[in-house]
Scaffold this motif. Structure first.
Motif, short mmCIF file in Angstrom:
data_model
loop_
_atom_site.label_atom_id
_atom_site.label_comp_id
_atom_site.label_asym_id
_atom_site.label_seq_id
_atom_site.Cartn_x
_atom_site.Cartn_y
_atom_site.Cartn_z
N THR A 2 0.85 -1.17 0.00
CA THR A 2 0.00 0.00 0.00
C THR A 2 0.90 1.24 0.00
OG1 THR A 2 -0.05 0.07 2.42
CG2 THR A 2 -1.81 -1.18 1.33
N PRO A 3 0.34 2.40 -0.29
CA PRO A 3 1.17 3.62 -0.24
C PRO A 3 1.83 3.85 1.11
CG PRO A 3 -0.85 4.07 -1.43
CD PRO A 3 -1.00 2.70 -0.83
N ASP A 4 1.22 3.38 2.21
CA ASP A 4 1.83 3.57 3.53
C ASP A 4 2.76 2.41 3.91
OD1 ASP A 4 0.08 1.53 4.23
OD2 ASP A 4 -0.94 2.66 5.79
N GLY A 5 2.94 1.42 3.00
CA GLY A 5 3.93 0.38 3.22
C GLY A 5 3.42 -0.95 3.71
N SER A 17 -2.37 2.17 -6.67
CA SER A 17 -1.96 3.32 -5.87
C SER A 17 -0.45 3.39 -5.63
CB SER A 17 -2.69 3.31 -4.52
OG SER A 17 -2.38 2.14 -3.80
N ASN A 18 0.24 2.27 -5.80
CA ASN A 18 1.69 2.21 -5.60
C ASN A 18 2.25 1.21 -6.60
OD1 ASN A 18 4.33 1.98 -4.78
ND2 ASN A 18 3.87 1.16 -2.76
N PRO A 19 2.71 1.67 -7.76
CA PRO A 19 3.14 0.76 -8.82
C PRO A 19 4.50 0.08 -8.60
CG PRO A 19 3.48 3.00 -9.52
CD PRO A 19 2.78 3.07 -8.20
N GLN A 20 5.13 0.29 -7.45
CA GLN A 20 6.41 -0.35 -7.15
C GLN A 20 6.16 -1.77 -6.68
OE1 GLN A 20 9.29 1.42 -7.79
NE2 GLN A 20 7.82 2.90 -8.57
N VAL A 21 6.68 -2.77 -7.40
CA VAL A 21 6.44 -4.17 -7.05
C VAL A 21 7.74 -4.97 -7.13
CG1 VAL A 21 4.08 -4.05 -7.93
CG2 VAL A 21 5.88 -4.93 -9.40
#
Length: 136
Positions: free
Chosen positions: A24-27, A61-65
């Motif tokens: 998630t955006p908050d980690g 919401s957070n495209p880092q994977v």
């Protein structure tokens, strides 16, 4: 962009399942097994979305994977960014591929989207002194 070597690609194709990690955006982390995956080129992977719930919300919401795969004592972790395609040629080709896979498996599957993963970094996850070392 980082590129997978031929050996990394061979191993990716040989394993039936990889682990897709999102946050998630908050980690808050989320990791799921994925079997509908294929290599587009040495720096791009396609993953079909049949069952993504939290993963899809996270990727939007957070495209880092990260994608991790291994067999025996050899393994790799790919890190990068992902985009979701729900229309267009690549989505249509993915839908057809999943339909064919579904017919062979005798299990109903339908692709909701093509997740396109661009590799930015590659790490080794094999046990030993090189574990966690950035390879590309």
């Amino acid at each position: 962009m980082a590129q997978m070597t031929e050996r990394m690609q061979e191993l990716f194709n040989a394993v039936h399942t990889v682990i897709l990690s999102t946050a998630t955006p908050d980690g808050t982390p989320n990791a799921v097994p994925v079997g509908a995956k294929k290599i587009i080129d040495s720096e791009t992977i396609l993953i079909s979305d049949q069952f993504f719930n939290k993963s899809l919300t996270n990727m939007q919401s957070n495209p880092q994977v990260a994608v991790t795969f291994w067999e025996g004592r050899e393994g790799y972790q790919l890190k990068g960014t992902i985009t979701i395609e729900t229309s267009g040629q690549r989505f249509e080709e993915t839908s057809q591929w999943i339909q064919e896979m579904s017919e062979k498996a005798g299990f109903p599957l339908k692709s909701k989207g093509a997740a396109i993963f661009k590799i930015k970094e590659i790490y080794g996850v094999s046990p030993g002194p090189g574990a966690g070392k950035q390879l590309a």
